[in-house]
Design a protein around this motif. Structure first.
Motif, mmCIF file in Angstrom:
data_model
loop_
_atom_site.group_PDB
_atom_site.id
_atom_site.type_symbol
_atom_site.label_atom_id
_atom_site.label_comp_id
_atom_site.label_asym_id
_atom_site.label_seq_id
_atom_site.Cartn_x
_atom_site.Cartn_y
_atom_site.Cartn_z
ATOM 1 N N GLY A 157 -8.620 -7.852 -15.441
ATOM 2 C CA GLY A 157 -9.244 -8.182 -14.171
ATOM 3 C C GLY A 157 -8.460 -7.702 -12.973
ATOM 4 N N GLY A 158 -9.001 -7.983 -11.779
ATOM 5 C CA GLY A 158 -8.492 -7.372 -10.561
ATOM 6 C C GLY A 158 -7.725 -8.282 -9.613
ATOM 7 N N THR A 159 -7.696 -9.599 -9.859
ATOM 8 C CA THR A 159 -6.924 -10.470 -8.966
ATOM 9 C C THR A 159 -5.430 -10.257 -9.243
ATOM 10 N N HIS A 160 -4.580 -10.779 -8.347
ATOM 11 C CA HIS A 160 -3.153 -10.504 -8.521
ATOM 12 C C HIS A 160 -2.610 -10.989 -9.866
ATOM 13 N N GLY A 161 -3.065 -12.167 -10.306
ATOM 14 C CA GLY A 161 -2.594 -12.690 -11.600
ATOM 15 C C GLY A 161 -3.042 -11.798 -12.741
ATOM 16 N N ALA A 162 -4.344 -11.498 -12.756
ATOM 17 C CA ALA A 162 -4.899 -10.678 -13.847
ATOM 18 C C ALA A 162 -4.323 -9.266 -13.801
ATOM 19 N N LEU A 163 -4.127 -8.762 -12.591
ATOM 20 C CA LEU A 163 -3.573 -7.411 -12.435
ATOM 21 C C LEU A 163 -2.132 -7.349 -12.957
ATOM 22 N N SER A 164 -1.400 -8.441 -12.760
ATOM 23 C CA SER A 164 0.006 -8.474 -13.179
ATOM 24 C C SER A 164 0.151 -8.221 -14.679
ATOM 25 N N ILE A 165 -0.873 -8.612 -15.454
ATOM 26 C CA ILE A 165 -0.746 -8.448 -16.909
ATOM 27 C C ILE A 165 -1.536 -7.235 -17.415
ATOM 28 N N LEU A 166 -2.058 -6.448 -16.483
ATOM 29 C CA LEU A 166 -2.806 -5.244 -16.858
ATOM 30 C C LEU A 166 -1.890 -4.274 -17.615
ATOM 31 N N GLY A 167 -2.426 -3.634 -18.629
ATOM 32 C CA GLY A 167 -1.588 -2.759 -19.452
ATOM 33 C C GLY A 167 -1.593 -1.320 -18.999
ATOM 34 N N ASN A 168 -1.607 -1.091 -17.685
ATOM 35 C CA ASN A 168 -1.619 0.277 -17.170
ATOM 36 C C ASN A 168 -0.837 0.312 -15.870
ATOM 37 N N GLU A 169 0.318 0.969 -15.897
ATOM 38 C CA GLU A 169 1.233 0.928 -14.746
ATOM 39 C C GLU A 169 0.633 1.579 -13.509
ATOM 40 N N MET A 171 -2.309 1.693 -12.369
ATOM 41 C CA MET A 171 -3.235 0.852 -11.608
ATOM 42 C C MET A 171 -2.538 -0.310 -10.899
ATOM 43 N N LYS A 172 -1.261 -0.532 -11.252
ATOM 44 C CA LYS A 172 -0.545 -1.670 -10.656
ATOM 45 C C LYS A 172 0.386 -1.258 -9.520
ATOM 46 N N ASN A 173 0.872 0.008 -9.607
ATOM 47 C CA ASN A 173 1.992 0.411 -8.746
ATOM 48 C C ASN A 173 1.779 0.148 -7.260
ATOM 49 N N ALA A 174 0.587 0.409 -6.764
ATOM 50 C CA ALA A 174 0.362 0.283 -5.320
ATOM 51 C C ALA A 174 0.328 -1.176 -4.859
ATOM 52 N N PHE A 175 0.296 -2.096 -5.802
ATOM 53 C CA PHE A 175 0.073 -3.501 -5.421
ATOM 54 C C PHE A 175 1.281 -4.393 -5.678
ATOM 55 N N ARG A 176 2.419 -3.760 -5.993
ATOM 56 C CA ARG A 176 3.608 -4.581 -6.256
ATOM 57 C C ARG A 176 4.149 -5.164 -4.961
ATOM 58 N N PRO A 177 4.854 -6.298 -4.932
ATOM 59 C CA PRO A 177 5.264 -7.022 -6.136
ATOM 60 C C PRO A 177 4.115 -7.838 -6.728
ATOM 61 N N LEU A 178 4.071 -7.837 -8.053
ATOM 62 C CA LEU A 178 3.102 -8.671 -8.771
ATOM 63 C C LEU A 178 3.860 -9.857 -9.371
ATOM 64 N N LEU A 179 3.232 -10.568 -10.302
ATOM 65 C CA LEU A 179 3.916 -11.714 -10.914
ATOM 66 C C LEU A 179 5.191 -11.254 -11.624
ATOM 67 N N PRO A 180 6.274 -12.024 -11.502
ATOM 68 C CA PRO A 180 7.491 -11.677 -12.242
ATOM 69 C C PRO A 180 7.378 -12.133 -13.709
ATOM 70 N N ASP A 181 8.357 -11.791 -14.508
ATOM 71 C CA ASP A 181 8.462 -12.280 -15.893
ATOM 72 C C ASP A 181 7.278 -11.909 -16.774
ATOM 73 N N ILE A 182 6.799 -10.687 -16.574
ATOM 74 C CA ILE A 182 5.726 -10.188 -17.437
ATOM 75 C C ILE A 182 6.331 -9.201 -18.422
ATOM 76 N N ARG A 183 5.965 -9.309 -19.662
ATOM 77 C CA ARG A 183 6.439 -8.361 -20.679
ATOM 78 C C ARG A 183 5.226 -7.736 -21.350
ATOM 79 N N GLN A 184 5.268 -6.425 -21.512
ATOM 80 C CA GLN A 184 4.119 -5.728 -22.089
ATOM 81 C C GLN A 184 4.467 -5.198 -23.486
ATOM 82 N N LEU A 185 3.730 -5.612 -24.484
ATOM 83 C CA LEU A 185 3.977 -5.155 -25.856
ATOM 84 C C LEU A 185 2.921 -4.139 -26.263
ATOM 85 N N ARG A 186 3.193 -3.479 -27.393
ATOM 86 C CA ARG A 186 2.204 -2.531 -27.923
ATOM 87 C C ARG A 186 1.221 -3.271 -28.822
#
Ligand code: PLP
Length: 415
Positions: A157-169, A171-186
């Motif tokens: 999704g597109g809100t800041h919370g949902a965007l923070s966990i998006l698996g595509n860097e 699409m996120k870069n322009a909107f940082r800082p996003l939520l901290p403490d996010i880890r992305q796995l494969r």
């Protein structure tokens, strides 16, 4: 009156009309915020079942369902009568949670009836992104932990919370800082699951990745994920916003696998065409939103009575008409009809949702080709090699045969 005068008046009239009587297309581009440089820009005046019509009454076939929304097709009579009936009683009464509203109550009860015992308490929201944000907050509140784990190539999704966990860097870069403490796995990588620890509040996963181009779980990935979450006390959140309500061949995708999430996020097809979403968990978990702080999640319109009435009618119809089982059969038919075409490289499919990969063409080529024959298909966000076929589940087998023939002819025409 001389000719010049009439000409001038006519010219002034035309100027006025041009300035003030913009077409819908002009207003769309001028006054509606755009998110892509080249939107499809079809101007649809009415829709019914799997068909969309423009102002010339040209008929298009909807093979996207508004991105997995119109599972019952457009203007299903059971949904429209439920809406009309509710409209005669009341619309918005009060912000979420204060009043007892029959449409919400009935829908929550029905959801509890069709879901496992630990998913017996529903928080209604307005969209998929809000369901995800609510679920993240609930997981933090229940565990007292901060870390959130999600997967590469996932869309939430597109809100800041949902965007923070998006698996595509990108699409996120322009909107940082996003939520901290996010880890992305494969996704589908069992080894990566070791990174889930006692610090992890929750793991958010699409049981079947949609926007990655329909990636199915392999090697009991979801079972292993569930086991690791249980070992570490992390909550498992399933995002079934795109896959829920029959699309996968089951009412909910998790029913295909031997795993029940701690929190289930729903939206899209839930409202039968009306905007509504939900995050669902146990009564015990949900009670945490009532204290420390009170009003742990607030929404004005969440669980709007008209949307709830539509959602209940839609859910009942999906179950009564056994649409999940039909989705599997119809999806298979599509796959069998297309898989042997020399232009088709591969098809990934779950239920009535197909990612068709062509050998020499990308998704935009396919979209531009098929629209000429009035077939609407769509790309995936994170996979430009495949195009999406996800029609309303009420499509008939005869329609699938006809559409497959048209697609085949279109593919014959390219090399
Ligand atoms: N999660 C998934 C898997 C989705 O496909 C989407 C939307 O496409 C969302 C979440 C966000 O839903 P919404 O657009 O209603 O906020």
């Amino acid at each position: 009156m001389n000719n010049l005068f009439i000409k001038n008046i006519y010219g002034a009239f035309r100027f006025f009309v041009k300035k003030h009587m913009l077409t819908n297309r002009q207003i769309f581009f001028e006054h509606i915020a755009q998110t892509t440089p080249e939107p499809m820009g079809l101007e649809i005046t009415h829709a019914k079942g799997i068909y969309l019509y423009d102002k010339n009454n040209t008929e298009y076939i909807d093979l996207v369902s508004g991105v997995s929304v119109s599972n019952l097709g457009h203007l299903h009579p059971k949904v429209t009568s439920a809406i009309t009936e509710q409209l005669e009683k009341y619309m918005h009464l009060m912000v979420y949670g204060d009043f007892i509203q029959a449409p919400q109550v009935k829908l929550a009860k029905k959801l509890s009836d069709v879901l496992p015992d630990n998913l017996n308490c529903t928080y209604f929201v307005n969209s998929g992104s809000e369901a995800i944000d609510g679920a993240l907050k609930l997981a933090k509140r229940c565990t007292g932990r901060r870390e959130i784990i999600a997967f590469k190539n996932a869309y939430h999704g597109g809100t800041h919370g949902a965007l923070s966990i998006l698996g595509n860097e990108e699409m996120k870069n322009a909107f940082r800082p996003l939520l901290p403490d996010i880890r992305q796995l494969r996704y589908n990588n069992i080894k990566d699951l070791e990174q889930i620890t006692e610090k992890t509040a929750c793991v958010v996963v699409e049981p079947i990745q949609a926007e990655a181009g329909i990636i199915l779980p392999e090697n009991n990935f979801l079972e292993a994920l569930n086991k690791r979450c249980k070992e570490t006390g992390s909550l498992l959140i399933f995002d079934e916003i795109q896959m829920g309500f029959g699309r996968t061949g089951e009412l909910f995708a998790f029913q295909k696998y031997n795993v029940t999430p701690d929190i289930l996020c729903l939206a899209k097809a839930m409202g039968g065409g009306m905007p509504i979403g939900a995050f669902i968990s146990s009564k015990e978990n949900m009670s945490k939103l009532t204290y420390n702080p009170m009003l742990g999640h607030i929404t004005t319109f969440g669980g709007h009575p008209v949307c709830c009435a539509a959602a209940l009618a839609s859910l009942n119809t999906i179950i009564e008409e056994k649409l999940p089982a039909q989705a599997e059969k119809k999806g298979k038919l599509f796959e069998e009809n297309l898989i042997n075409h020399p232009q088709v490289k591969t098809i990934r499919r779950v239920g009535l949702m197909l990612a068709v990969e062509l050998k020499n063409h990308d998704s935009m080529d396919a979209i531009n080709l098929l629209i000429k024959d009035k077939l609407i298909v769509d790309p995936f966000l994170f996979n430009m090699n495949a195009f999406r076929i996800a029609p309303p589940l009420i499509i008939t087998e005869k329609e699938i045969e006809q559409i497959s023939e048209t697609i085949t002819k279109c593919l014959d025409s390219i090399s």
